[in-house]
Enzyme design. Structure first.
Site, PDB file in Angstrom:
ATOM      1  N   SER A  55       0.829  -1.214   0.000  1.00 26.30           N
ATOM      2  CA  SER A  55       0.000   0.000   0.000  1.00 26.30           C
ATOM      3  C   SER A  55       0.862   1.262   0.000  1.00 26.30           C
ATOM      4  O   SER A  55       2.052   1.230   0.315  1.00 26.30           O
ATOM      5  CB  SER A  55      -0.921   0.024   1.227  1.00 26.30           C
TER       6      SER A  55
HETATM    7  N1  SAH Z   1      -0.069  -5.189   3.876  1.00 27.39           N
HETATM    8  C1  SAH Z   1       0.587  -5.779   2.751  1.00 27.39           C
HETATM    9  C2  SAH Z   1      -0.054  -5.499   1.403  1.00 27.39           C
HETATM   10  C3  SAH Z   1      -1.517  -5.504   1.334  1.00 27.39           C
HETATM   11  S1  SAH Z   1      -2.173  -5.804  -0.278  1.00 27.39           S
HETATM   12  C4  SAH Z   1       2.062  -5.397   2.701  1.00 27.39           C
HETATM   13  O1  SAH Z   1       2.547  -4.785   3.638  1.00 27.39           O
HETATM   14  O2  SAH Z   1       2.735  -5.769   1.731  1.00 27.39           O
HETATM   15  C5  SAH Z   1      -3.480  -6.859   0.198  1.00 27.39           C
HETATM   16  C6  SAH Z   1      -3.049  -8.280   0.444  1.00 27.39           C
HETATM   17  O3  SAH Z   1      -4.202  -9.014   0.844  1.00 27.39           O
HETATM   18  C7  SAH Z   1      -2.538  -8.990  -0.808  1.00 27.39           C
HETATM   19  O4  SAH Z   1      -1.260  -9.514  -0.533  1.00 27.39           O
HETATM   20  C8  SAH Z   1      -3.555 -10.109  -1.062  1.00 27.39           C
HETATM   21  O5  SAH Z   1      -2.967 -11.299  -1.585  1.00 27.39           O
HETATM   22  C9  SAH Z   1      -4.108 -10.329   0.327  1.00 27.39           C
HETATM   23  N2  SAH Z   1      -5.448 -10.917   0.409  1.00 27.39           N
HETATM   24  C10 SAH Z   1      -6.522 -10.666  -0.368  1.00 27.39           C
HETATM   25  N3  SAH Z   1      -7.585 -11.387   0.045  1.00 27.39           N
HETATM   26  C11 SAH Z   1      -7.168 -12.108   1.137  1.00 27.39           C
HETATM   27  C12 SAH Z   1      -7.816 -13.026   2.010  1.00 27.39           C
HETATM   28  N4  SAH Z   1      -9.109 -13.359   1.862  1.00 27.39           N
HETATM   29  N5  SAH Z   1      -7.090 -13.574   3.014  1.00 27.39           N
HETATM   30  C13 SAH Z   1      -5.769 -13.257   3.193  1.00 27.39           C
HETATM   31  N6  SAH Z   1      -5.111 -12.379   2.387  1.00 27.39           N
HETATM   32  C14 SAH Z   1      -5.798 -11.810   1.379  1.00 27.39           C
END
Ligand code: SAH
Length: 196
Positions: A55
């Site tokens: 993000s």
């Molecule tokens: N906080 C993270 C990036 C967030 S992007 C960082 O510091 O890099 C959102 C993330 O949520 C992505 O990696 C995606 O794969 C994950 N995601 C999406 N749906 C999800 C779910 N149902 N359970 C777990 N992770 C999920």
């Protein structure tokens, strides 16, 4: 933008010094692909893989500020991706226990490699329903957006606890006090969707 400029921008935005210091200390370039490294300190989201993004620093800072992190807390991040946000949280507050859930195996594996610490546990699974076996949590951060805060999570929050979650194009803060939930909404953000 370089790291100095990013830090200056975060200062201008008025974030607390603890949070700014964490952005200064944690190397964002460690959490992204080699071909992206020259962009590591842009104040924008950056692609990870499979549609996931790390993000925007500004957005992360808003969420971290809303979390009101304190010593001794047990924290859950759903959508822990590259592990960058977990690394920032650990820099803000050392004495905590943190659980990350990431649906992409590749990202979960990579973040486990970078974040080798006893206080951190990363799970490769769908996090939509939280992590019942380790509940209750003092803080729950969701890093991918949905239409509402997944209902299971309210039951996994300790009294006095806080959930920070993207809901549609807002960041929502839910505070639990004596069994009641107080909700605050800050509009104007965009996130990767939480997979069902
Ligand atoms: N906080 C993270 C990036 C967030 S992007 C960082 O510091 O890099 C959102 C993330 O949520 C992505 O990696 C995606 O794969 C994950 N995601 C999406 N749906 C999800 C779910 N149902 N359970 C777990 N992770 C999920």
């Amino acid at each position: 933008m370089d790291k100095r400029e990013l830090i200056r921008n975060l200062k201008i935005e008025g974030f607390s010094s603890k949070i700014i210091r964490a952005f200064l200390r944690v190397k964002r370039e460690h959490f992204i692909a080699d071909r992206m490294k020259s962009l590591a300190y842009e104040n924008t989201a950056l692609p990870l893989e499979e549609g996931a993004t790390i993000s925007q620093p500004y957005t992360i800072a808003v969420m971290l500020e809303l979390l009101e992190l304190k010593r001794g807390q047990k924290i859950l991040e759903i959508g822990s991706g590259s592990g960058y946000v977990i690394a920032l949280i650990l820099e803000i507050i050392k004495d905590i226990e943190i659980f990350g859930i990431e649906i992409s195996k590749n990202l979960a594996d990579k973040s486990k490699e970078i974040l080798k610490e006893k206080r951190i546990k990363i799970f490769n699974m769908n996090g939509s329903n939280g992590l019942l076996e380790y509940a209750p949590f003092d803080r729950i951060l969701i890093s991918a957006s949905s239409d509402r805060v997944p209902s299971h999570l309210y039951g996994q929050l300790r009294d006095g606890g806080i959930i920070v979650a993207p809901v549609k194009n807002s960041i929502v803060k839910v505070k639990k006090k004596e069994g009641k939930f107080r909700i605050e909404e800050i509009p104007g953000f965009s996130f990767v969707p939480l997979r069902k």
